[in-house]
Design an enzyme around this catalytic site. Structure first.
Site, PDB file in Angstrom:
ATOM      1  CG  HIS A  84      -1.846  -1.160   1.296  1.00 43.78           C
ATOM      2  ND1 HIS A  84      -1.415  -2.433   1.616  1.00 43.78           N
ATOM      3  CD2 HIS A  84      -3.196  -1.250   1.100  1.00 43.78           C
ATOM      4  CE1 HIS A  84      -2.455  -3.253   1.606  1.00 43.78           C
ATOM      5  NE2 HIS A  84      -3.543  -2.560   1.300  1.00 43.78           N
ATOM      6  CG  HIS A  87      -3.537   0.279   4.965  1.00 43.08           C
ATOM      7  ND1 HIS A  87      -4.495   0.586   5.912  1.00 43.08           N
ATOM      8  CD2 HIS A  87      -3.337   1.419   4.264  1.00 43.08           C
ATOM      9  CE1 HIS A  87      -4.855   1.845   5.785  1.00 43.08           C
ATOM     10  NE2 HIS A  87      -4.158   2.384   4.794  1.00 43.08           N
ATOM     11  N   GLY A 100      -3.481  -3.544  11.721  1.00 41.58           N
ATOM     12  CA  GLY A 100      -3.895  -3.898  10.367  1.00 41.58           C
ATOM     13  C   GLY A 100      -5.397  -3.901  10.276  1.00 41.58           C
ATOM     14  CG  LEU A 149      -8.484  -0.421   8.458  1.00 41.78           C
ATOM     15  CD1 LEU A 149      -9.235   0.208   7.289  1.00 41.78           C
ATOM     16  CD2 LEU A 149      -7.138   0.264   8.661  1.00 41.78           C
ATOM     17  CD  GLU A 189     -10.005   9.705   5.211  1.00 45.17           C
ATOM     18  OE1 GLU A 189      -9.973  10.933   5.090  1.00 45.17           O
ATOM     19  OE2 GLU A 189      -9.012   8.965   4.992  1.00 45.17           O
ATOM     20  CG  ASN A 238      -6.081   9.820   2.385  1.00 43.85           C
ATOM     21  OD1 ASN A 238      -7.158   9.278   2.156  1.00 43.85           O
ATOM     22  ND2 ASN A 238      -5.067   9.168   2.973  1.00 43.85           N
ATOM     23  CG  HIS A 286      -5.803   2.228  -0.474  1.00 43.74           C
ATOM     24  ND1 HIS A 286      -5.644   2.805   0.760  1.00 43.74           N
ATOM     25  CD2 HIS A 286      -6.187   0.935  -0.237  1.00 43.74           C
ATOM     26  CE1 HIS A 286      -5.922   1.914   1.705  1.00 43.74           C
ATOM     27  NE2 HIS A 286      -6.262   0.775   1.116  1.00 43.74           N
ATOM     28  NE  ARG A 323     -23.970 -15.508  38.421  1.00 43.74           N
ATOM     29  CZ  ARG A 323     -24.926 -14.595  38.334  1.00 43.74           C
ATOM     30  NH1 ARG A 323     -24.713 -13.486  37.661  1.00 43.74           N
ATOM     31  NH2 ARG A 323     -26.086 -14.791  38.901  1.00 43.74           N
ATOM     32  CD  GLU A 379     -20.138  -5.947  24.800  1.00 47.76           C
ATOM     33  OE1 GLU A 379     -21.110  -6.133  25.553  1.00 47.76           O
ATOM     34  OE2 GLU A 379     -20.158  -5.139  23.837  1.00 47.76           O
ATOM     35  CG  ASP A 412     -31.661 -12.681  30.016  1.00 47.74           C
ATOM     36  OD1 ASP A 412     -32.661 -11.955  30.169  1.00 47.74           O
ATOM     37  OD2 ASP A 412     -30.624 -12.549  30.671  1.00 47.74           O
ATOM     38  CG  HIS A 441     -28.970 -12.450  26.446  1.00 42.99           C
ATOM     39  ND1 HIS A 441     -29.589 -11.849  25.374  1.00 42.99           N
ATOM     40  CD2 HIS A 441     -28.489 -11.443  27.221  1.00 42.99           C
ATOM     41  CE1 HIS A 441     -29.504 -10.534  25.497  1.00 42.99           C
ATOM     42  NE2 HIS A 441     -28.834 -10.257  26.608  1.00 42.99           N
TER      43      HIS A 441
END
Length: 654
Positions: free
Chosen positions: A28, A68, A116, A118, A157, A187, A261, A353, A408, A466, A470
């Protein structure tokens, strides 16, 4: 600032980048050609770093979120004097190269993070900035600031379009991370063309709404960039986004278009670009001599900065011996407390838990460097830390509990940033079914060998009312197939404590622990069960030296299997807890045969899909759930799905 030298460095970055990409016939060029000035001024004039010691703990961190554009990073690392040789540059994107297609931490000297996908880089940078502030609050004194560095990131972007950047940027603004500075390479181009086709956000207003300071300038004015960074540093209460207007592929024949690009310029394109830029057309991998000379001189200043810090650190250590010892404990992951592990007796009933919550607080006492929290599920996840440090916030940076909010994906990347920074160990928590929201981050953490700790509760259909949205069915199996991820599903409170001990021992892989919502009975165990559990599985109930049938069960299904075994007449039943299925899969034949006991038949019991278990039992002997659940009380749901001790006993009796 020596603007002439910065110009030479910028030109050399463009030269190395276009030639490396052309030689690889892959890469790139748009970002390295378009943002060379930023890299030059950042590594040459702005950042506190020392190429001779890329692991100096008080260095500034830089994360190329737009991964990239990796040749931008490799080029500046080479020029600055990191262990990135010209031969490494020439082997860009080749098997075994120190310059892989996207940056990978641990592969290339000076690369702080694997980036990498994004948006993940900026989110990870938030974690690094949090770590810096936490350590500063713990160890700095009025006389000595031994933790005092910045985290920088470069985004495009694409990073700002991905949702994870929004999650993390919102959190960063809320936490007033004033030492986080992000550059936006504006850009307006992505793979499919001008970003106007999909991306018309007012980024300035968006980030101001997050609570950031937003500054604007040109990518091609080095002094202006330096001045903007100084303005960012003067704003201590808000992170800063510096928007730099740029031209993608600057100097290339098709600059400013999507064509530059993600594809090599071609030989003719490289020649034309070199001519436009004033580079020798007939030379490949050309470096302007002034660029090397500039960094040779600057390296003396870089080394002096670290040497000055070491002197300050020595003075601080002498004046604060207890803090100095704690510092060593933090950075070497050593025990700082001696809390006893929670103890249980056979027959005790509690959800795993809840047991996890007890173990977490035990570990938080033993290891003061353990920090973290949940994605707005502190109560259900049982992640409340019972200590005096409180919740981490803009007003309490000593806090060890991190309120991640309902984010998350962002939570997981923040964890990665904290752990990569060093000096702290981070955990995060949510419902198991929502691990899908952070899966992309977990994958990169595994690739990066980051020992993130994930607490996943509500691990099966026993979530109950739930309903199927869930109730995780395929989730455990899907986590197990990610390379370098350890998945532990404890069957009772004692196994939960062992899971936490193993999680804290990990140095090179993420650990996912899946805990139940419903109560489970602590059961008797055979022999040295902990040693076998660490290898993947152990015998809970022997049944016989050579049982008629062996049940391989995980988590809450160990209790189910024990109940079912009591109902079976005329057959010996061995019950095995498969604590870590992947480890059991990888164990040698002798160990697996010992655990299975030479049984004539093997049955698998797990409240999830059968995928991954096929090698242990015939399809008819896979007591699994291969459909989505239902909404209703947990016991009624299990009964409706035929997932009961009676049904399992009937299968075992065949």
């Amino acid at each position: 600032m020596d603007t002439k030298a910065i110009g030479a460095v910028s030109l050399s970055i463009r030269s190395l980048s276009m030639d490396a990409i052309q030689k690889a016939n892959s890469g790139h060029p748009g970002l390295p050609l378009g943002a060379a000035e930023l890299a030059a001024v950042l590594y040459g004039e702005i950042m506190k770093h020392n190429p001779a010691d890329s692991k100096w703990v008080d260095r500034d961190r830089f994360v190329l979120s737009a991964g990239h554009g990796s040749m931008l990073l490799y080029s500046i690392l080479h020029l600055a004097g990191y262990k990135v040789s010209m031969d490494d540059i020439k082997s860009f994107r080749q098997v075994g190269s120190k310059c892989p297609g996207h940056p990978e931490v641990g592969i290339t000297d000076g690369v702080e993070a694997t980036s990498g996908p994004l948006g993940q880089g900026i989110a990870l940078s938030v974690g690094m900035a949090i770590a810096e502030s936490m350590l500063a609050a713990r160890f700095n004194t009025p006389k000595h600031k031994i933790v005092d560095h910045y985290t920088y990131s470069l985004v495009g972007e694409g990073c700002l379009e991905e949702g994870v950047s929004s999650e993390a940027s919102s959190l960063a603004g809320n936490l007033h991370l004033g030492k986080l500075i992000v550059f936006y390479d504006e850009n307006k181009i992505s793979i499919d063309g001008n970003t106007e086709i999909t991306f018309t956000d007012d980024i300035q207003k968006r980030y101001e709404a997050y609570g950031w300071q937003v500054l604007r300038g040109s990518m091609y004015n080095a002094q202006e960039i330096a001045d903007l960074v100084n303005m960012a540093k003067n704003e201590t209460k808000r992170p800063s986004l510096i928007i730099l207007k740029s031209v993608i592929g600057k100097g290339a024949p098709k600059q400013g278009t999507a064509d530059v690009h993600g594809a090599p310029l071609g030989e003719a394109g490289c020649a034309e670009a070199k001519k436009t830029l004033g580079l020798p057309v007939d030379q490949q991998f050309y470096v302007v001599p002034e660029a090397y000379k500039y960094f040779e001189e600057r390296r003396k200043d870089f080394a002096k900065a670290e040497e000055d810090w070491k002197k300050k650190f020595a003075d601080w250590s002498k004046e604060n011996p207890e803090l100095a010892k704690l510092w060593d404990d933090y950075w070497n992951c050593r025990q700082t407390g001696d809390a006893a592990a929670p103890s249980y007796k056979v027959g005790d009933g509690l959800a795993t838990r809840d047991a996890s919550g007890k173990s977490l607080n035990c570990m938080a006492d033993r290891y003061k460097w353990l920090v973290g929290g949940s994605a707005d599920l502190q109560g259900p996840n049982k992640t409340k830390l019972n200590n005096d440090d409180g919740t981490y916030s803009a007003d309490n940076q000593k806090g060890r509990t991190i309120e991640y909010g309902i984010r998350e994906f962002g939570m997981s990347q923040v964890m990665s940033g904290i752990n990569l920074h060093g000096g702290l160990r981070a955990f995060g928590a949510t419902f198991l079914v929502f691990s899908d929201y952070l899966r992309g981050s977990l994958r990169v953490a595994a690739l990066s060998k980051i020992p993130n700790i994930y607490i996943f509760t509500h691990d099966s259909i026993y979530v109950g009312e739930d309903g199927p949205t869930h109730q995780p069915i395929e989730t455990i199996s899907s986590l197990r197939i990610i390379p370098n991820v350890q998945v532990l599903r404890p069957g009772d409170a004692e196994e939960s404590q062992l899971a936490w001990e193993m999680a804290l021992e990990s140095k090179d892989h993420p650990v996912c622990m899946a805990f139940s919502r419903q109560k489970l009975t602590v059961y008797a165990k055979e022999g040295d069960w902990k040693a076998d559990a660490r290898k993947g599985a152990y015998v809970v109930q022997k049944g016989a030296d050579t049982p008629d049938v062996t049940v391989l069960a995980t988590g809450s299904e160990v209790n189910l299997a024990l109940d079912a075994a009591k109902l079976v007449k005329g057959k010996s039943v061995r019950v095995v807890s498969v604590f870590d299925k992947n480890a059991f899969d990888d164990a040698d034949d002798a160990f697996r045969n010992k655990i299975l006991g030479g049984a004539k038949r093997v049955v698998v019991a797990e409240a999830g899909v059968r995928a991954g278990w096929e090698g242990y039992a015939k399809k008819a002997d896979l007591f699994t759930i291969d459909r989505f659940g239902e909404s209703g009380p947990a016991g009624k749901v299990a009964e409706y799905l035929g997932f009961t001790a009676d049904k399992l006993a009937a299968l075992l009796s065949k």
